[in-house]
Design an enzyme around this catalytic site. Structure first.
Site, PDB file in Angstrom:
ATOM      1  N   CYS A  96       5.686  -9.951   4.620  1.00 57.81           N
ATOM      2  CA  CYS A  96       4.565 -10.566   3.884  1.00 57.81           C
ATOM      3  C   CYS A  96       4.666 -10.356   2.370  1.00 57.81           C
ATOM      4  O   CYS A  96       3.999 -11.045   1.604  1.00 57.81           O
ATOM      5  CB  CYS A  96       3.237 -10.021   4.388  1.00 57.81           C
ATOM      6  SG  CYS A  96       2.983 -10.382   6.111  1.00 57.81           S
ATOM      7  N   HIS A 236      -2.045 -11.816  -1.037  1.00 58.32           N
ATOM      8  CA  HIS A 236      -1.519 -12.196   0.271  1.00 58.32           C
ATOM      9  C   HIS A 236      -2.710 -12.491   1.183  1.00 58.32           C
ATOM     10  O   HIS A 236      -3.689 -11.754   1.204  1.00 58.32           O
ATOM     11  CB  HIS A 236      -0.676 -11.046   0.827  1.00 58.32           C
ATOM     12  CG  HIS A 236      -0.301 -11.226   2.260  1.00 58.32           C
ATOM     13  ND1 HIS A 236       0.227 -12.405   2.738  1.00 58.32           N
ATOM     14  CD2 HIS A 236      -0.393 -10.392   3.334  1.00 58.32           C
ATOM     15  CE1 HIS A 236       0.454 -12.285   4.039  1.00 58.32           C
ATOM     16  NE2 HIS A 236       0.084 -11.079   4.416  1.00 58.32           N
ATOM     17  N   ASN A 266      -2.665 -15.956   8.487  1.00 54.80           N
ATOM     18  CA  ASN A 266      -1.669 -15.185   7.725  1.00 54.80           C
ATOM     19  C   ASN A 266      -0.306 -15.858   7.907  1.00 54.80           C
ATOM     20  O   ASN A 266       0.281 -15.800   8.981  1.00 54.80           O
ATOM     21  CB  ASN A 266      -1.661 -13.749   8.268  1.00 54.80           C
ATOM     22  CG  ASN A 266      -0.659 -12.855   7.568  1.00 54.80           C
ATOM     23  OD1 ASN A 266       0.210 -13.327   6.841  1.00 54.80           O
ATOM     24  ND2 ASN A 266      -0.772 -11.564   7.803  1.00 54.80           N
TER      25      ASN A 266
HETATM   26  N1  ACO Z   1     -10.795 -10.994  20.100  1.00 56.87           N
HETATM   27  C1  ACO Z   1     -11.752 -10.186  20.563  1.00 56.87           C
HETATM   28  N2  ACO Z   1     -11.687  -8.855  20.534  1.00 56.87           N
HETATM   29  C2  ACO Z   1     -10.585  -8.312  20.008  1.00 56.87           C
HETATM   30  C3  ACO Z   1      -9.528  -9.079  19.509  1.00 56.87           C
HETATM   31  C4  ACO Z   1      -9.670 -10.479  19.573  1.00 56.87           C
HETATM   32  N3  ACO Z   1      -8.733 -11.316  19.117  1.00 56.87           N
HETATM   33  N4  ACO Z   1      -8.572  -8.267  19.032  1.00 56.87           N
HETATM   34  C5  ACO Z   1      -9.007  -7.010  19.232  1.00 56.87           C
HETATM   35  N5  ACO Z   1     -10.226  -7.033  19.829  1.00 56.87           N
HETATM   36  C6  ACO Z   1     -11.058  -5.918  20.213  1.00 56.87           C
HETATM   37  C7  ACO Z   1     -10.310  -4.631  20.330  1.00 56.87           C
HETATM   38  O1  ACO Z   1      -9.712  -4.545  21.616  1.00 56.87           O
HETATM   39  C8  ACO Z   1     -11.409  -3.619  20.151  1.00 56.87           C
HETATM   40  O2  ACO Z   1     -12.093  -3.478  21.352  1.00 56.87           O
HETATM   41  P1  ACO Z   1     -12.587  -2.027  21.856  1.00 56.87           P
HETATM   42  O3  ACO Z   1     -13.545  -1.567  20.783  1.00 56.87           O
HETATM   43  O4  ACO Z   1     -13.235  -2.337  23.154  1.00 56.87           O
HETATM   44  O5  ACO Z   1     -11.356  -1.195  21.944  1.00 56.87           O
HETATM   45  C9  ACO Z   1     -12.385  -4.292  19.188  1.00 56.87           C
HETATM   46  O6  ACO Z   1     -12.029  -5.682  19.188  1.00 56.87           O
HETATM   47  C10 ACO Z   1     -12.337  -3.772  17.780  1.00 56.87           C
HETATM   48  O7  ACO Z   1     -10.976  -3.689  17.384  1.00 56.87           O
HETATM   49  P2  ACO Z   1     -10.606  -3.043  16.009  1.00 56.87           P
HETATM   50  O8  ACO Z   1      -9.133  -2.945  15.946  1.00 56.87           O
HETATM   51  O9  ACO Z   1     -11.421  -1.833  15.788  1.00 56.87           O
HETATM   52  O10 ACO Z   1     -11.142  -4.169  14.993  1.00 56.87           O
HETATM   53  P3  ACO Z   1     -11.002  -4.220  13.445  1.00 56.87           P
HETATM   54  O11 ACO Z   1     -12.344  -4.341  12.840  1.00 56.87           O
HETATM   55  O12 ACO Z   1     -10.086  -3.164  12.905  1.00 56.87           O
HETATM   56  O13 ACO Z   1     -10.294  -5.635  13.237  1.00 56.87           O
HETATM   57  C11 ACO Z   1      -8.132  -6.505  12.752  1.00 56.87           C
HETATM   58  C12 ACO Z   1      -9.023  -5.828  13.795  1.00 56.87           C
HETATM   59  C13 ACO Z   1      -8.689  -7.880  12.454  1.00 56.87           C
HETATM   60  C14 ACO Z   1      -6.734  -6.635  13.331  1.00 56.87           C
HETATM   61  C15 ACO Z   1      -8.132  -5.639  11.459  1.00 56.87           C
HETATM   62  O14 ACO Z   1      -7.848  -4.296  11.777  1.00 56.87           O
HETATM   63  C16 ACO Z   1      -7.118  -6.163  10.486  1.00 56.87           C
HETATM   64  O15 ACO Z   1      -7.255  -7.241   9.967  1.00 56.87           O
HETATM   65  N6  ACO Z   1      -6.113  -5.355  10.181  1.00 56.87           N
HETATM   66  C17 ACO Z   1      -5.038  -5.822   9.339  1.00 56.87           C
HETATM   67  C18 ACO Z   1      -4.115  -6.617  10.193  1.00 56.87           C
HETATM   68  C19 ACO Z   1      -3.226  -7.457   9.382  1.00 56.87           C
HETATM   69  O16 ACO Z   1      -3.652  -8.130   8.477  1.00 56.87           O
HETATM   70  N7  ACO Z   1      -1.959  -7.421   9.754  1.00 56.87           N
HETATM   71  C20 ACO Z   1      -0.979  -8.134   9.100  1.00 56.87           C
HETATM   72  C21 ACO Z   1      -0.944  -7.714   7.638  1.00 56.87           C
HETATM   73  S1  ACO Z   1       0.570  -7.293   7.094  1.00 56.87           S
HETATM   74  C22 ACO Z   1       1.332  -8.647   7.240  1.00 56.87           C
HETATM   75  O17 ACO Z   1       0.822  -9.661   6.801  1.00 56.87           O
HETATM   76  C23 ACO Z   1       2.587  -8.610   7.989  1.00 56.87           C
END
Ligand code: ACO
Length: 309
Positions: A96, A236, A266
């Site tokens: 990224c 990004h 993304n």
């Molecule tokens: N739909 C519904 N529920 C979901 C989904 C989904 N697609 N994905 C995860 N959940 C659930 C999880 O299982 C979890 O459930 P639980 O509480 O029963 O265990 C709950 O949602 C909360 O999950 P969290 O991981 O705590 O949610 P968070 O608020 O952290 O959001 C997210 C998750 C969106 C992935 C966030 O952490 C994020 O954006 N992180 C950065 C990820 C990213 O951008 N990666 C790429 C960047 S680097 C690059 O570009 C290569």
């Protein structure tokens, strides 16, 4: 592909995806389209916008984590198809952050006097490495490409660049199989190891905000400019909450932030040049605006570039 379509594929909801990421839809390449096809379109649009013919280009860098194939370089495929026969062409892998790594590499080579006109392309077809059964990652990504033309001038317009890497966190985001560590086998396919794995979304989130903020402040200090001097931040496009947190840390109001993650998700190395292109073509960014670009990705890799448009 809309969130509603994803609701029919995995256990997720439009409300969850929008609230956690800001994403409403993403583009998916057609089955017969590969990264070089998207890169070609972006390259042609950039050359047209610059009013240059392909003969003028002497350097082509394609930043991608999803090349058409391990080799030849996707950049060589693009070079041939646009007819830039005088150009040297290679791929660069920084996921990224790839576009800013490619941009900074091109700027360095131009400043050194080795090359004069560079085409820097960020192009990705992440839909081919996303695990469409893994709801925690498949909702996040999309396909796309963007490109810029950089050319030597008398007046310095790229003020500063800062890049960072930290391999200690390499397992946070990875595609485990398909390389020399774990070559393709029936087992790797059965175990879905050719797909992107994200170790800890929250950790990725925290590091993204922290490291992009650090990189942004570093380039400002290098250029001896202040936060108030920035006209637009082009971060990004991973997640609208990451973008808003970054803007808040840099005390930038929302009208100075370019965000289109709601439309494309993304797109990894393509996200910054797509956002830049949209902001320029829509008239939002105009000549002489000061732009801060900031990126973060697998590696870990991160960086920022400060320039006058
Ligand atoms: N739909 C519904 N529920 C979901 C989904 C989904 N697609 N994905 C995860 N959940 C659930 C999880 O299982 C979890 O459930 P639980 O509480 O029963 O265990 C709950 O949602 C909360 O999950 P969290 O991981 O705590 O949610 P968070 O608020 O952290 O959001 C997210 C998750 C969106 C992935 C966030 O952490 C994020 O954006 N992180 C950065 C990820 C990213 O951008 N990666 C790429 C960047 S680097 C690059 O570009 C290569």
């Amino acid at each position: 592909m809309t969130n509603q379509e994803l609701e029919r594929m995995v256990d997720t909801s439009d409300a969850w995806i929008r609230a956690r990421t800001g994403i409403g839809e993403r583009r998916i390449a057609a089955p017969d389209e590969a990264t070089s096809d998207l890169a070609l379109a972006a390259a042609e649009n950039a050359l047209q916008a610059a009013g240059l013919s392909p003969d003028a280009v002497d350097l082509i860098i394609v930043a991608t984590a999803t090349p058409d194939m391990p080799f030849p370089p996707t950049a060589c495929l693009v070079q041939h198809r646009i007819g830039a026969s005088a150009a040297v062409a290679f791929d660069l892998s920084a996921v990224c952050s790839g576009f800013l790594y490619g941009f900074s590499t091109a700027v360095g080579l131009i400043l050194s006097g080795i090359y004069r006109t560079a085409l820097v392309i960020g192009a990705e077809v992440f839909s081919r490495i996303v695990d469409w059964e893994d709801r925690s990652t498949c909702v996040l990504f999309g396909d796309g490409a963007g490109a810029v033309v950089l050319q030597a001038t008398d007046r310095k317009r790229v003020f500063a660049s800062y890049l960072g890497s930290d391999g200690a966190w390499s397992e946070l985001l990875m595609v485990p199989a398909g390389g020399s560590r774990m070559p393709a086998s029936k087992r790797t396919v059965d175990e879905r190891l050719h797909y992107l794995k994200m170790g800890n979304g929250k950790e990725v989130f925290r590091r993204a905000v922290h490291l992009m903020t650090k990189a942004g402040l570093e380039v400002l200090s290098q250029a001896n400019l202040k936060l108030e001097d920035i006209d637009f931040l082009i971060p990004h496009q991973a997640n609208i909450r990451i973008i808003h947190s970054l803007a808040q840390k840099l005390s930038l109001s929302k009208d100075k932030v370019v965000a289109n993650v709601h439309k494309y998700g993304n797109t990894s190395g393509a996200s910054i040049p797509i956002a830049l292109d949209e902001a320029v073509r829509s008239g939002k960014i105009t000549r002489d605006d000061i732009i801060l670009m900031a990126a973060f990705g697998s590696g870990l890799t991160w960086g920022a570039v400060l320039l006058r448009w």
